[in-house]
Write an enzyme that holds these catalytic residues in place. Structure first.
Site, mmCIF file in Angstrom:
data_model
loop_
_atom_site.group_PDB
_atom_site.id
_atom_site.type_symbol
_atom_site.label_atom_id
_atom_site.label_comp_id
_atom_site.label_asym_id
_atom_site.label_seq_id
_atom_site.Cartn_x
_atom_site.Cartn_y
_atom_site.Cartn_z
ATOM 1 N N LYS A 281 -7.965 -1.071 5.826
ATOM 2 C CA LYS A 281 -8.230 -1.585 4.480
ATOM 3 C C LYS A 281 -7.352 -2.796 4.167
ATOM 4 C CE LYS A 281 -8.097 2.702 3.130
ATOM 5 N NZ LYS A 281 -8.220 4.055 2.668
ATOM 6 N N ARG B 101 -13.128 13.807 6.915
ATOM 7 C CA ARG B 101 -11.788 14.339 7.218
ATOM 8 C C ARG B 101 -11.319 15.275 6.107
ATOM 9 N NH1 ARG B 101 -8.425 9.322 7.347
ATOM 10 N NH2 ARG B 101 -6.690 10.756 7.565
ATOM 11 N N ASP C 194 -14.421 3.781 7.105
ATOM 12 C CA ASP C 194 -13.315 4.609 6.621
ATOM 13 C C ASP C 194 -13.781 5.485 5.464
ATOM 14 O OD1 ASP C 194 -10.509 5.461 6.274
ATOM 15 O OD2 ASP C 194 -10.721 4.426 4.366
ATOM 16 N N HIS D 163 0.850 -1.188 0.000
ATOM 17 C CA HIS D 163 0.000 0.000 0.000
ATOM 18 C C HIS D 163 0.883 1.235 0.000
ATOM 19 C CE1 HIS D 163 -3.868 2.028 0.798
ATOM 20 N NE2 HIS D 163 -3.123 2.926 1.410
ATOM 21 N N SER E 195 -6.827 4.292 8.945
ATOM 22 C CA SER E 195 -7.511 4.258 7.644
ATOM 23 C C SER E 195 -6.800 3.271 6.703
ATOM 24 C CB SER E 195 -7.515 5.685 7.068
ATOM 25 O OG SER E 195 -7.755 5.693 5.701
HETATM 26 N N1 URA Z 1 -4.588 6.955 2.358
HETATM 27 C C1 URA Z 1 -5.600 6.362 3.029
HETATM 28 O O1 URA Z 1 -6.081 5.309 2.633
HETATM 29 N N2 URA Z 1 -6.094 6.953 4.133
HETATM 30 C C2 URA Z 1 -5.607 8.114 4.616
HETATM 31 O O2 URA Z 1 -6.075 8.582 5.631
HETATM 32 C C3 URA Z 1 -4.547 8.739 3.898
HETATM 33 C C4 URA Z 1 -4.054 8.119 2.781
#
Ligand code: URA
Length: 433
Positions: free
Chosen positions: A187, A168, A161, A82, A183
């Site tokens: 995932k 946010r 999220d 990621h 966050s």
């Molecule tokens: N990428 C994400 O998935 N979440 C965040 O809060 C910032 C970057």
């Protein structure tokens, strides 16, 4: 339990219980807690921070808000990667075939572009016929048979999220370490990976502007992963300027092909090989990073890596001929050369402005309804440290839009030319295990 009491507690810097965090996340996802209370809650986290335990509990509360992907039908250690978001970041396109080439299963779930940063799914859709919607059976079959598959995130993956991220975004609470860490990690955990390699971007084009901040974010995410029994490694990589020379969807596919053929730019080749090597080690193909790195370099040299990319395109319904004929990818109507207004050295390239300009040219969506122009993007002829003469082309804008003036104005702010030669850019700053 009352939301106001929990907000008050965090506002005063006290540690929240798991029950209190679950109450806020579940209540907000179900619409029982309104945006204004969640905004105050997020702002109190922004200022007071969270302990390790609170951040892990927040991550789990997010994970439990939706579906979890079950990858148990796939053999082997499933490794995911990621990126915290960058400009010209085509690393996923490169590491999927590379890691699959050494037999480690890559079951990749990727997103679309976010803000000024591009998304892997959008990039792959610039290949005619490439299907990113795969059924669970087809996804599992492809990973078991070819060691790789890529799909978009399922609609019900971490809905908490999705909803909180949107809030946010409009309440100035994005760049908070516990909020980004939970966050991202929620995932990854919900996607079912056994091990995770994180590419934490640092610099003008990243959410984390300093190495200290990025290190803290990386350590927080590694701690969350390890506390939930996912082997996690984080790489801190440079996002002071876009990666490579191409930004945009079809453009980045073309450049990923170059890297896989061994003709790529040194920055993105180094970052891709580093991430792929850690994935290969976590996936059990090698004991040591250096051995993995050397092997993967050879896989590029031998042509195996590019053949694996062709295979990925083919098994997902796309036309693999674009690999040998990249000019068959979508082409722009206009290519506008931007010239240097003075001589000197390229001192800085603000990646965020490049990302925004690419979006204005059509490469990204400004609203959900926007259609992507796959041919839109920017070619960076000059990168930080390069010498330029007045009138020389520093970059080229590509678009199908007749009106590209807004992007033209923005792009001029992105390049800083100086008489002084800047210090050499480092590609990878640190590895956090
Ligand atoms: N990428 C994400 O998935 N979440 C965040 O809060 C910032 C970057």
């Amino acid at each position: 339990m009352l939301a106001i009491e929990i907000i008050e507690k965090k506002k005063n810097g006290l540690q929240l219980t798991k029950h209190e965090i679950d109450f806020m996340v579940e209540g907000y996802t179900k619409g029982l807690i309104p945006d204004y209370q969640m905004s105050a809650f997020l702002m109190s986290i922004y200022f007071q921070g969270m302990t390790k335990e609170e951040t892990s509990n927040l991550t789990l509360a997010y994970v439990n808000s939706g579906d979890r992907v079950d990858l148990s039908a796939i053999n082997g250690i499933k490794v995911d990667k990621h990126s915290t978001g960058g400009v010209g970041d085509k690393i996923s396109l490169i590491v999927i075939p590379l890691v699959a080439s050494v037999g480690v299963p890559v079951a990749k779930m990727s997103g679309r572009g976010l803000g000024h940063t591009g998304g892997t799914i959008d990039k792959l859709e610039s290949i005619e016929g490439f299907r990113i919607e795969l059924s669970e059976e087809e996804f599992n079959y492809n990973v078991n048979s070819y060691k790789m598959a890529i799909t978009g995130q399922s609609a019900n993956l971490v809905p908490a999220d999705k909803k909180t991220y949107a809030l946010r975004d409009v309440t100035a609470t994005v760049n908070s370490i516990p909020l980004i860490a939970s966050s991202v990690m929620s995932k990854k955990i919900a996607s079912g990976a056994d091990a995770i390699v994180l590419d934490v971007k640092v610099g003008s084009g990243a959410f984390m502007k300093s190495i200290e901040q990025a290190k803290e974010l990386a350590q927080t995410m590694v701690d969350i992963g390890n506390s939930l029994n996912r082997k996690t490694v984080a790489i801190l990589s440079n996002m002071n300027q876009p990666l490579g020379k191409e930004v945009g969807n079809a453009n980045e596919i073309k450049e990923a092909i170059k890297v896989l053929k061994g003709e790529g730019e040194v920055d993105e080749t180094t970052v891709a090989l580093t991430i792929a090597s850690y994935m290969a080690v976590l996936g059990g193909a090698f004991n040591e990073f250096d051995i993995a790195y050397e092997k993967l370099e050879n896989i590029i040299k031998s042509g195996e890596a590019i053949d694996k990319f062709k295979e990925l395109i083919k098994i997902q319904g796309g036309n693999p001929e674009i690999v040998d004929h990249p000019n068959r990818l979508p082409k722009p109507k206009y290519s506008i050369e931007i010239k240097a207004n003075k001589s000197g050295y390229i001192y800085n390239i603000y990646a965020e402005i490049i990302g925004i300009s690419a979006m204005l040219l059509g490469a990204g969506r400004r609203t959900k309804e926007d259609k992507i122009d796959y041919a839109a993007g920017i070619t960076l002829n000059k990168k930080i440290g390069d010498k330029v003469s007045i009138g020389e082309t520093i970059c080229i804008l590509h678009t199908n839009k007749e009106d590209y003036n807004e992007a033209l104005e923005r792009i001029l702010e992105a390049y800083i030319i100086s008489d002084n030669q800047p210090a050499r850019e480092q590609f990878i700053y640190e590895i956090i295990k």
